[in-house]
Write a protein that holds these residues in place. Structure first.
Motif, short mmCIF file in Angstrom:
data_model
loop_
_atom_site.label_atom_id
_atom_site.label_comp_id
_atom_site.label_asym_id
_atom_site.label_seq_id
_atom_site.Cartn_x
_atom_site.Cartn_y
_atom_site.Cartn_z
N ARG A 190 2.43 -9.69 -7.31
CA ARG A 190 1.08 -9.22 -7.10
C ARG A 190 0.27 -9.38 -8.39
O ARG A 190 0.80 -9.28 -9.49
N ASN A 210 11.38 10.53 -0.11
CA ASN A 210 10.14 9.96 -0.64
C ASN A 210 9.14 11.04 -1.03
O ASN A 210 7.96 10.98 -0.69
N SER A 213 3.03 1.66 -8.68
CA SER A 213 3.67 0.65 -7.86
C SER A 213 3.68 -0.67 -8.60
O SER A 213 2.64 -1.11 -9.11
N GLN A 223 0.83 -1.18 0.00
CA GLN A 223 0.00 0.00 0.00
C GLN A 223 0.87 1.24 0.00
O GLN A 223 1.91 1.27 0.66
N VAL A 224 0.45 2.23 -0.77
CA VAL A 224 1.15 3.50 -0.86
C VAL A 224 0.17 4.61 -0.53
O VAL A 224 -0.95 4.64 -1.05
N TRP A 272 4.96 -4.74 -8.33
CA TRP A 272 5.46 -5.86 -7.55
C TRP A 272 5.10 -7.12 -8.33
O TRP A 272 3.92 -7.42 -8.53
N SER A 280 8.30 -0.20 -3.88
CA SER A 280 7.62 -0.71 -5.07
C SER A 280 7.34 0.37 -6.11
O SER A 280 6.90 0.04 -7.22
N GLY A 307 4.47 4.21 3.00
CA GLY A 307 4.02 2.84 2.80
C GLY A 307 5.06 2.02 2.07
O GLY A 307 6.23 2.03 2.43
N SER A 308 4.63 1.34 1.02
CA SER A 308 5.51 0.45 0.26
C SER A 308 6.30 1.25 -0.77
O SER A 308 6.13 1.08 -1.98
#
Length: 122
Positions: free
Chosen positions: A104, A76, A99, A1-2, A101, A30, A26-27
């Motif tokens: 996913r 970030n 994002s 999650q971002v 990954w 990614s 968050g992530s």
């Protein structure tokens, strides 16, 4: 999650400058690209600028030479420096993060900030 949080919007006179900032959390690992989109009443959301992890950038023709997108991976954040603003730049500006990954399904997802209003007076 971002998660994405924008700041820096406001009211400015034509010819002025404004700097938008977007903080990601968050992530972060990614994220492969980040960008800014905008949407004004009666129009579809359009790409303003995008910057990829490799450093390449793209700009809408209408903002080339006036806007600059930059990214600080350590903090970030992604910023949009807007110079020589015009009334037609008036819109809600949204921060976007792509994002990816590989494990996913689907591998790629887009995340959006809440938007920040930019109003340019003539």
């Amino acid at each position: 999650q971002v998660q994405l949080v924008e700041s820096g919007g406001g009211l400015v006179q034509a010819g002025g400058s404004l700097r938008l900032s977007c903080a990601a959390s968050g992530s972060i690992f990614s994220i492969r690209a980040m960008g800014w989109y905008r949407q004004s009443p009666g129009k579809q959301r359009e790409l303003v600028a995008v910057i990829r992890n490799g450093g390449s950038t793209n700009y809408a023709d209408s903002v080339k030479g006036r806007f600059t997108i930059s990214r600080d991976n350590a903090k970030n954040t992604v910023d949009l420096q807007m110079n020589s603003l015009k009334p037609e730049d008036t819109a809600v500006y949204y921060c976007n993060a792509e994002s990816t990954w590989l494990l996913r399904n689907p591998p790629t997802r887009d995340y959006w900030g809440q938007g920040t209003q930019v109003t340019v007076s003539s």
